[in-house]
Write a protein that holds these residues in place. Structure first.
Motif, mmCIF file in Angstrom:
data_model
loop_
_atom_site.group_PDB
_atom_site.id
_atom_site.type_symbol
_atom_site.label_atom_id
_atom_site.label_comp_id
_atom_site.label_asym_id
_atom_site.label_seq_id
_atom_site.Cartn_x
_atom_site.Cartn_y
_atom_site.Cartn_z
ATOM 1 N N LYS A 108 -0.693 6.561 1.870
ATOM 2 C CA LYS A 108 -0.108 6.923 3.150
ATOM 3 C C LYS A 108 -0.155 5.699 4.067
ATOM 4 O O LYS A 108 -1.168 4.997 4.116
ATOM 5 C CB LYS A 108 -0.863 8.070 3.823
ATOM 6 C CG LYS A 108 -1.241 9.229 2.906
ATOM 7 C CD LYS A 108 -0.053 9.990 2.389
ATOM 8 C CE LYS A 108 -0.521 11.197 1.563
ATOM 9 N NZ LYS A 108 0.613 11.871 0.893
ATOM 10 N N ARG A 109 0.954 5.488 4.813
ATOM 11 C CA ARG A 109 1.015 4.313 5.683
ATOM 12 C C ARG A 109 1.612 4.686 7.041
ATOM 13 O O ARG A 109 2.576 5.452 7.117
ATOM 14 C CB ARG A 109 1.871 3.216 5.053
ATOM 15 C CG ARG A 109 1.965 1.945 5.898
ATOM 16 C CD ARG A 109 3.034 1.014 5.367
ATOM 17 N NE ARG A 109 3.110 -0.229 6.142
ATOM 18 C CZ ARG A 109 4.212 -0.983 6.230
ATOM 19 N NH1 ARG A 109 5.309 -0.625 5.571
ATOM 20 N NH2 ARG A 109 4.210 -2.092 6.957
ATOM 21 N N TRP B 178 -3.121 2.011 6.555
ATOM 22 C CA TRP B 178 -2.848 2.727 5.313
ATOM 23 C C TRP B 178 -4.147 3.158 4.636
ATOM 24 O O TRP B 178 -5.220 2.644 4.920
ATOM 25 C CB TRP B 178 -2.023 1.859 4.367
ATOM 26 C CG TRP B 178 -2.706 0.594 3.935
ATOM 27 C CD1 TRP B 178 -3.553 0.411 2.877
ATOM 28 C CD2 TRP B 178 -2.597 -0.689 4.575
ATOM 29 N NE1 TRP B 178 -3.977 -0.893 2.816
ATOM 30 C CE2 TRP B 178 -3.409 -1.587 3.827
ATOM 31 C CE3 TRP B 178 -1.899 -1.158 5.686
ATOM 32 C CZ2 TRP B 178 -3.525 -2.926 4.201
ATOM 33 C CZ3 TRP B 178 -2.019 -2.500 6.044
ATOM 34 C CH2 TRP B 178 -2.824 -3.360 5.296
ATOM 35 N N PHE B 179 -4.015 4.125 3.743
ATOM 36 C CA PHE B 179 -5.134 4.544 2.904
ATOM 37 C C PHE B 179 -4.588 5.111 1.607
ATOM 38 O O PHE B 179 -3.397 5.428 1.494
ATOM 39 C CB PHE B 179 -6.033 5.569 3.612
ATOM 40 C CG PHE B 179 -5.393 6.909 3.866
ATOM 41 C CD1 PHE B 179 -5.387 7.900 2.886
ATOM 42 C CD2 PHE B 179 -4.801 7.194 5.085
ATOM 43 C CE1 PHE B 179 -4.799 9.136 3.129
ATOM 44 C CE2 PHE B 179 -4.214 8.422 5.334
ATOM 45 C CZ PHE B 179 -4.220 9.397 4.351
ATOM 46 N N SER B 180 -5.462 5.241 0.608
ATOM 47 C CA SER B 180 -5.090 5.773 -0.699
ATOM 48 C C SER B 180 -6.002 6.942 -1.049
ATOM 49 O O SER B 180 -7.217 6.771 -1.131
ATOM 50 C CB SER B 180 -5.189 4.685 -1.775
ATOM 51 O OG SER B 180 -5.111 5.252 -3.071
ATOM 52 N N GLU B 181 -5.420 8.110 -1.251
ATOM 53 C CA GLU B 181 -6.202 9.255 -1.702
ATOM 54 C C GLU B 181 -6.682 9.047 -3.137
ATOM 55 O O GLU B 181 -7.782 9.478 -3.501
ATOM 56 C CB GLU B 181 -5.362 10.528 -1.628
ATOM 57 C CG GLU B 181 -4.970 10.925 -0.218
ATOM 58 C CD GLU B 181 -4.006 12.092 -0.198
ATOM 59 O OE1 GLU B 181 -3.752 12.678 -1.271
ATOM 60 O OE2 GLU B 181 -3.484 12.424 0.887
ATOM 61 N N GLU B 182 -5.873 8.387 -3.949
ATOM 62 C CA GLU B 182 -6.218 8.179 -5.357
ATOM 63 C C GLU B 182 -7.400 7.235 -5.507
ATOM 64 O O GLU B 182 -8.335 7.480 -6.276
ATOM 65 C CB GLU B 182 -5.005 7.622 -6.105
ATOM 66 C CG GLU B 182 -5.214 7.431 -7.592
ATOM 67 C CD GLU B 182 -3.934 6.987 -8.268
ATOM 68 O OE1 GLU B 182 -3.188 7.843 -8.760
ATOM 69 O OE2 GLU B 182 -3.672 5.758 -8.295
ATOM 70 N N GLY C 124 -11.225 12.004 6.440
ATOM 71 C CA GLY C 124 -12.422 11.326 5.958
ATOM 72 C C GLY C 124 -12.143 10.305 4.876
ATOM 73 O O GLY C 124 -12.965 10.104 3.983
ATOM 74 N N VAL C 125 -10.985 9.612 4.975
ATOM 75 C CA VAL C 125 -10.596 8.610 3.976
ATOM 76 C C VAL C 125 -10.729 7.215 4.593
ATOM 77 O O VAL C 125 -10.203 6.970 5.680
ATOM 78 C CB VAL C 125 -9.137 8.826 3.518
ATOM 79 C CG1 VAL C 125 -8.831 7.956 2.307
ATOM 80 C CG2 VAL C 125 -8.871 10.281 3.223
ATOM 81 N N PHE D 253 -7.530 -5.922 15.870
ATOM 82 C CA PHE D 253 -8.536 -5.236 15.069
ATOM 83 C C PHE D 253 -8.141 -5.243 13.602
ATOM 84 O O PHE D 253 -6.982 -4.996 13.259
ATOM 85 C CB PHE D 253 -8.694 -3.779 15.530
ATOM 86 C CG PHE D 253 -9.086 -3.625 16.974
ATOM 87 C CD1 PHE D 253 -10.426 -3.527 17.330
ATOM 88 C CD2 PHE D 253 -8.121 -3.578 17.973
ATOM 89 C CE1 PHE D 253 -10.793 -3.375 18.671
ATOM 90 C CE2 PHE D 253 -8.477 -3.422 19.296
ATOM 91 C CZ PHE D 253 -9.813 -3.331 19.646
ATOM 92 N N ASP D 254 -9.120 -5.505 12.738
ATOM 93 C CA ASP D 254 -8.993 -5.289 11.300
ATOM 94 C C ASP D 254 -9.656 -3.949 11.010
ATOM 95 O O ASP D 254 -10.871 -3.797 11.164
ATOM 96 C CB ASP D 254 -9.678 -6.419 10.533
ATOM 97 C CG ASP D 254 -9.549 -6.255 9.024
ATOM 98 O OD1 ASP D 254 -9.962 -5.199 8.486
ATOM 99 O OD2 ASP D 254 -9.046 -7.181 8.367
ATOM 100 N N LEU D 255 -8.880 -2.952 10.604
ATOM 101 C CA LEU D 255 -9.393 -1.593 10.508
ATOM 102 C C LEU D 255 -10.495 -1.447 9.464
ATOM 103 O O LEU D 255 -11.445 -0.698 9.663
ATOM 104 C CB LEU D 255 -8.239 -0.629 10.214
ATOM 105 C CG LEU D 255 -7.191 -0.525 11.335
ATOM 106 C CD1 LEU D 255 -6.048 0.392 10.912
ATOM 107 C CD2 LEU D 255 -7.827 -0.028 12.626
ATOM 108 N N ALA D 256 -10.375 -2.138 8.350
ATOM 109 C CA ALA D 256 -11.436 -2.072 7.341
ATOM 110 C C ALA D 256 -12.721 -2.703 7.868
ATOM 111 O O ALA D 256 -13.822 -2.187 7.659
ATOM 112 C CB ALA D 256 -10.984 -2.754 6.057
#
Length: 338
Positions: free
Chosen positions: A131-132, A146-150, A176-177, A190-193
């Motif tokens: 998702k982005r 973005w994040f990855s559920e997988e 919670g991802v 900001f760098d989100l990670a």
């Protein structure tokens, strides 16, 4: 292999084991309250869709929602910096779906509004279940998240419930991802990670009630080394079964009906959110609010999304309780007539 949501004119109801391949709403046997079959143009006018992507961290909170209400397309975006209380907000409202597109495939497609130097774009990719969110504002504000559920083995809540006498709502949610990406704005870069951001996502569509309301609570973050997210609501998607749930390290825990106790005259006073089955017991202390109120006879909206901190406990039926302490998140109080 997933199937379309509508089969033989009827939707798959209940909690689904996987997302549908597409929300084929024109195949639905849509009828009037008196049982008369509706034409396709009536289906198109009555079908609504929205999508939300939120990001939470100690340093930055943000969210973007896109909604296709047929008579208009709405998008809103905001960033909030907890340390200073400063916010950036932007809202778009366009008539009849102009300058927008909305995919009917929950796990693979684009929803976007682009006008007046503003772009709000939500992408869902089947590859990696990714998702982005991409937002670009005329003042130079830019968010790419973005994040990855997988990658993190997260299981979304996929639910379809009846709505009113002749409709249904499909909702697909995750929270919670761990989130990655960058933000550039007047609040800073900001760098989100790097700042430990977590994300939540909501894809919903259907033949919703003409007049409805809801309360909602959501959070995403890390509590004592456990990735935590929850999606709790009252007033929507509650025919036969609820969408209420929480995730602990990606594992989905279903929750019974939830109660929201708050002062309707002053929603910035503390709230209590708890579930009938005892799994959820939370207090919420507001810090700020994003809201809008519109009353235009045929359509109306009283929208209040409040961000603040949760304290309390999640108690799984088959596991150890998880304590939440000063945990950033959201609650909503909303009425809509559309």
């Amino acid at each position: 292999m997933s199937q379309p949501l509508i089969h033989n004119g009827r939707p798959q109801l209940g909690v689904l084991s996987q997302p549908p391949s597409r929300v084929n709403f024109l195949d639905f046997d849509y009828r009037s309250p008196m049982g008369k079959r509706r034409a396709n143009w009536r289906k198109k006018w009555a079908f609504h869709q929205f999508q939300y992507f939120g990001v939470i961290s100690e340093q930055l909170i943000g969210g973007c929602a896109l909604a296709d209400l047929r008579w208009s397309t709405v998008g809103f975006f905001y960033l909030y910096q907890p340390s200073t209380g400063q916010r950036i907000e932007k809202r778009l409202k366009l008539p009849l779906g102009l300058a927008s597109r909305f995919s009917k495939v929950p796990d693979n497609g684009v929803c976007e509004i682009a006008a007046a130097g503003v772009r709000m774009r939500l992408e869902n990719h089947s590859a990696g279940r990714r998702k982005r969110l991409l937002v670009e504002l005329a003042d130079g504000t830019r968010m790419d998240a973005w994040f990855s559920e997988e990658q993190h083995q997260f299981n979304p809540m996929c639910i379809c419930t009846r709505a009113a006498v002749n409709g249904w709502v499909y909702a697909q949610k995750v929270a919670g991802v761990p989130c990655e990406g960058q933000v550039s704005s007047a609040l800073g870069d900001f760098d989100l990670a790097a700042i430990g951001a977590y994300a939540h996502h909501d894809w919903s569509a259907g033949f919703m009630r003409r007049e409805t309301w809801w309360n909602w609570a959501c959070t995403s973050g890390l509590a004592d080394g456990v990735a935590v997210g929850f999606n709790l609501s009252c007033g929507v998607n509650e025919t036969s079964i609820t969408e209420n749930c929480y995730w602990l390290d990606g594992q989905l825990h279903k929750v019974d009906g939830c109660f929201f106790e708050f002062d309707q005259d002053d929603v910035l006073k503390p709230w209590r959110v708890h579930s009938a089955d005892g799994q959820v017991e939370l207090s919420f202390t507001p810090a700020g609010m994003h809201g809008e109120q519109v009353n235009a006879l045929l359509v109306a909206s009283r929208f209040k999304q409040i961000f603040g901190r949760f304290n309390g406990v999640l108690t799984p039926n088959d596991g150890k309780p998880v304590q939440l302490k000063e945990f950033w998140g959201f609650v909503e109080d909303q009425y809509a007539k559309w």
